[in-house]
Structure formats: C-alpha cells, structure tokens
Design a protein around this motif. Structure first.
Motif, PDB file in Angstrom:
ATOM      1  N   MET A   1       0.815  -1.428   0.122  1.00 25.81           N
ATOM      2  CA  MET A   1      -0.180  -0.014   0.464  1.00 25.81           C
ATOM      3  C   MET A   1       0.500   1.391  -0.081  1.00 25.81           C
ATOM      4  N   HIS A   2       2.015   1.296   0.694  1.00 26.41           N
ATOM      5  CA  HIS A   2       3.241   2.160   0.634  1.00 26.41           C
ATOM      6  C   HIS A   2       3.529   3.152  -0.601  1.00 26.41           C
ATOM      7  N   MET A   3       3.311   2.011  -1.879  1.00 24.15           N
ATOM      8  CA  MET A   3       3.317   2.432  -3.193  1.00 24.15           C
ATOM      9  C   MET A   3       2.175   3.322  -4.050  1.00 24.15           C
ATOM     10  N   VAL A   4       1.217   3.237  -3.059  1.00 24.18           N
ATOM     11  CA  VAL A   4       0.333   3.623  -4.475  1.00 24.18           C
ATOM     12  C   VAL A   4       0.408   5.221  -4.123  1.00 24.18           C
ATOM     13  N   LYS A   5       0.042   5.492  -5.197  1.00 23.23           N
ATOM     14  CA  LYS A   5       0.356   7.081  -5.539  1.00 23.23           C
ATOM     15  C   LYS A   5      -1.644   7.199  -5.796  1.00 23.23           C
ATOM     16  N   LYS A   6      -2.041   6.741  -6.952  1.00 27.30           N
ATOM     17  CA  LYS A   6      -3.547   6.852  -8.197  1.00 27.30           C
ATOM     18  C   LYS A   6      -4.146   5.263  -7.674  1.00 27.30           C
ATOM     19  N   TRP A   7      -5.333   5.704  -7.185  1.00 26.38           N
ATOM     20  CA  TRP A   7      -6.466   5.021  -7.863  1.00 26.38           C
ATOM     21  C   TRP A   7      -6.496   5.017  -9.596  1.00 26.38           C
ATOM     22  N   LEU A   8      -6.723   3.709 -10.167  1.00 23.98           N
ATOM     23  CA  LEU A   8      -8.480   3.527 -11.069  1.00 23.98           C
ATOM     24  C   LEU A   8      -9.774   2.849 -10.366  1.00 23.98           C
ATOM     25  N   ILE A   9     -11.172   3.868 -10.780  1.00 23.43           N
ATOM     26  CA  ILE A   9     -11.757   2.817  -9.874  1.00 23.43           C
ATOM     27  C   ILE A   9     -12.741   2.414 -10.680  1.00 23.43           C
ATOM     28  N   GLU A  10     -13.747   1.272 -10.788  1.00 22.89           N
ATOM     29  CA  GLU A  10     -14.862   1.269 -12.149  1.00 22.89           C
ATOM     30  C   GLU A  10     -16.056   1.221 -10.658  1.00 22.89           C
ATOM     31  N   PHE A  11     -17.201   2.171 -10.869  1.00 20.18           N
ATOM     32  CA  PHE A  11     -17.872   2.209 -10.503  1.00 20.18           C
ATOM     33  C   PHE A  11     -19.211   1.041 -11.147  1.00 20.18           C
ATOM     34  N   VAL A  12     -20.240   0.708 -10.121  1.00 21.23           N
ATOM     35  CA  VAL A  12     -21.365   0.164 -11.001  1.00 21.23           C
ATOM     36  C   VAL A  12     -22.539   0.414 -10.102  1.00 21.23           C
ATOM     37  N   ASP A  27       1.281   3.307  -9.625  1.00 20.21           N
ATOM     38  CA  ASP A  27       2.617   3.734  -7.925  1.00 20.21           C
ATOM     39  C   ASP A  27       3.334   5.106  -8.740  1.00 20.21           C
ATOM     40  N   PHE A  28       4.138   5.316  -8.004  1.00 16.44           N
ATOM     41  CA  PHE A  28       4.488   6.951  -8.366  1.00 16.44           C
ATOM     42  C   PHE A  28       4.566   7.185 -10.058  1.00 16.44           C
ATOM     43  N   ASN A  31       2.664   2.473 -13.027  1.00 13.54           N
ATOM     44  CA  ASN A  31       2.737   0.971 -12.727  1.00 13.54           C
ATOM     45  C   ASN A  31       1.565   0.510 -11.853  1.00 13.54           C
ATOM     46  N   ILE A  32       1.446  -0.812 -12.517  1.00 13.37           N
ATOM     47  CA  ILE A  32       0.072  -1.165 -11.532  1.00 13.37           C
ATOM     48  C   ILE A  32       1.182  -2.146 -10.279  1.00 13.37           C
ATOM     49  N   VAL A  33       0.157  -1.912  -9.122  1.00  9.37           N
ATOM     50  CA  VAL A  33       0.874  -2.293  -7.940  1.00  9.37           C
ATOM     51  C   VAL A  33      -0.378  -3.458  -8.052  1.00  9.37           C
ATOM     52  N   PHE A  34      -1.083  -3.300  -7.677  1.00  7.70           N
ATOM     53  CA  PHE A  34      -1.946  -4.719  -7.361  1.00  7.70           C
ATOM     54  C   PHE A  34      -3.139  -3.986  -8.078  1.00  7.70           C
TER      55      PHE A  34
END
Length: 77
Positions: A1-12, A27-28, A31-34
């Motif tokens: 989690m400490h590597m996460v800079k940005k989230w892409l979230i899909e909503f329904v 990440d910064f 790149n995809i972290v998870f």
C-alpha cells in the motif's frame, strides 16, 4: 500500500447508487501495483462501504480502465 500513488476505480449502479466494482492501484511511475477483486482478495475500496459521492478525482474513459485492467493480468470474477 505504501507504493500506491493513484487509484483507478470502476463503479457500478446497485440499488440506485454507484459503488466501487473494480480497482487498480498505480505507483508514482504509473505502474500497476495491484488490482482487484481477484480470486484471493476482495479489494481495498470495494470493502470500504463507500459510494461514488465519497470519492474525488478525475474521470477516465472505460476503455482506458479496461486497458489497465488487461495489463494487470487479473481475471474478472
């Protein structure tokens, strides 16, 4: 989690409200972290009991989300 800079979230839509459905953590360097949910993890934001109005950020096109999702290698449940 400490590597996460940005989230892409899909909503329904569920019962008239938009809720998180799939998520991708970047990440910064972009790149995809998870990504999730997957077979082992439900997801961070999916488990947070939040709705669309609780989030802030920029909109991305569905095609762009799908491109990142495909790169993540996660198979939809």
């Amino acid at each position: 989690m400490h590597m996460v800079k940005k989230w892409l979230i899909e909503f329904v839509e569920e019962e008239g409200e938009l809720i998180p459905w799939r998520e991708i953590a970047l990440d910064f360097e972009g790149n995809i972290v998870f990504a999730g949910p997957d077979k082992m993890n439900y997801g961070f934001w999916l488990d947070a009991n939040m709705k669309y109005e609780n989030f802030t950020g920029e909109y991305i096109e569905k095609d762009e989300f799908e491109r990142f999702w495909k790169l993540s290698g996660v198979e939809s449940l």
